[in-house]
Enzyme design. Sequence first.
Site, PDB file in Angstrom:
ATOM      1  N   ARG A 132      22.306  49.043  19.840  1.00 27.29           N
ATOM      2  CA  ARG A 132      23.980  48.634  19.875  1.00 27.29           C
ATOM      3  C   ARG A 132      23.464  47.200  18.577  1.00 27.29           C
ATOM      4  O   ARG A 132      23.178  46.146  19.904  1.00 27.29           O
ATOM      5  CB  ARG A 132      24.628  47.801  21.239  1.00 27.29           C
ATOM      6  CG  ARG A 132      25.814  48.161  21.282  1.00 27.29           C
ATOM      7  CD  ARG A 132      25.847  46.116  21.776  1.00 27.29           C
ATOM      8  NE  ARG A 132      27.476  45.905  21.560  1.00 27.29           N
ATOM      9  CZ  ARG A 132      28.360  45.838  21.418  1.00 27.29           C
ATOM     10  NH1 ARG A 132      27.969  45.311  19.850  1.00 27.29           N
ATOM     11  NH2 ARG A 132      29.647  45.059  21.966  1.00 27.29           N
TER      12      ARG A 132
ATOM     13  N   THR B 118      20.616  45.583  22.064  1.00 25.05           N
ATOM     14  CA  THR B 118      20.512  46.584  22.788  1.00 25.05           C
ATOM     15  C   THR B 118      20.086  47.827  22.114  1.00 25.05           C
ATOM     16  O   THR B 118      20.558  48.079  21.109  1.00 25.05           O
ATOM     17  CB  THR B 118      21.554  47.079  24.050  1.00 25.05           C
ATOM     18  OG1 THR B 118      22.623  47.707  23.004  1.00 25.05           O
ATOM     19  CG2 THR B 118      21.513  45.591  24.863  1.00 25.05           C
TER      20      THR B 118
HETATM   21  C1  HCC Z   1      29.921  48.536  25.602  1.00 27.53           C
HETATM   22  C2  HCC Z   1      27.913  49.315  25.897  1.00 27.53           C
HETATM   23  C3  HCC Z   1      26.743  48.371  25.511  1.00 27.53           C
HETATM   24  C4  HCC Z   1      27.100  47.631  25.314  1.00 27.53           C
HETATM   25  C5  HCC Z   1      28.354  46.872  25.493  1.00 27.53           C
HETATM   26  C6  HCC Z   1      29.651  47.433  25.977  1.00 27.53           C
HETATM   27  C7  HCC Z   1      25.758  45.958  25.318  1.00 27.53           C
HETATM   28  C8  HCC Z   1      26.228  45.304  25.333  1.00 27.53           C
HETATM   29  C9  HCC Z   1      25.179  43.576  24.280  1.00 27.53           C
HETATM   30  O1  HCC Z   1      28.498  45.004  24.608  1.00 27.53           O
HETATM   31  C10 HCC Z   1      25.159  42.370  24.406  1.00 27.53           C
HETATM   32  C11 HCC Z   1      25.005  41.939  23.306  1.00 27.53           C
HETATM   33  C12 HCC Z   1      25.000  40.639  23.353  1.00 27.53           C
HETATM   34  C13 HCC Z   1      25.389  39.749  24.326  1.00 27.53           C
HETATM   35  C14 HCC Z   1      26.175  40.722  25.537  1.00 27.53           C
HETATM   36  C15 HCC Z   1      25.926  41.900  25.733  1.00 27.53           C
HETATM   37  O2  HCC Z   1      24.892  47.058  25.096  1.00 27.53           O
HETATM   38  O3  HCC Z   1      26.030  38.520  24.225  1.00 27.53           O
HETATM   39  O4  HCC Z   1      30.656  48.976  25.960  1.00 27.53           O
END
Ligand code: HCC
Length: 218
Positions: free
Chosen positions: A41, A53
């Site tokens: 992600r 992630t």
């Molecule tokens: C979702 C599920 C997982 C994520 C998302 C939405 C995720 C988040 C990553 O965003 C993320 C990346 C950068 C940031 C904050 C969060 O994995 O600054 O529905």
Amino acid sequence: MATAPVSSLTGVTVEFLEFPAIVTPPASSGKSYFLGGAGVRGLTINGQFIKFTGIGVYLEDKAFPSLASKWNGKTQDELFNSIDFFRDIIKGPYEKLIRGSKILPLEGAEYVRKVSENCVSHMKAVGTYGEAEAEAVEKFIQIFKPHNFPIGSSVFYLQSPSGTLTISFSDDGTLPESVAGAIENKALSETVLETMIGEHAVSPALKQNLASRLAPLF
Ligand code: HCC
């Protein structure tokens, strides 16, 4: 020893994160979940794709025959392009265990802001966002707020068919024994997975991986 519903099932590596083919929760009496798929992600920031992630979706064993009987004979592309296929996974009457592991360090508050914003906008769009959901989202946010995610650490979401969302945190990719919190709200619980693999998913790579792994097994 737990075995996969299909013996040829392999694990998946996303960057440096390893998602094993099978996970067995500590202190579960032989229960296990198999890896449907995993993917990155990321977010595009100033024109650059940054990987934040890796998300792995594990399913309770009985999900396999139920999905296979409906989706056998479909190609990887047909599955990837089928909203109904992903909807079946999201809504199927079996447990799902989602592991979200960090490629970059994230503060819990920052992570949960993104996830909860996505969930709220989806629930509003489909008309499932009411007072109970607003309360559930608030509880969700509070569970993450004090937590920090160093590189390699994980959040686990366990979704029960009845609508309980159980959240736990781990310093690595292994499922911890302790639980950080549980929320009884079916709409929110399903929406967490919906935002990952549904129609407007944050991880097309995860959807692609699910379709490419499961099509030949069905
Ligand atoms: C979702 C599920 C997982 C994520 C998302 C939405 C995720 C988040 C990553 O965003 C993320 C990346 C950068 C940031 C904050 C969060 O994995 O600054 O529905």
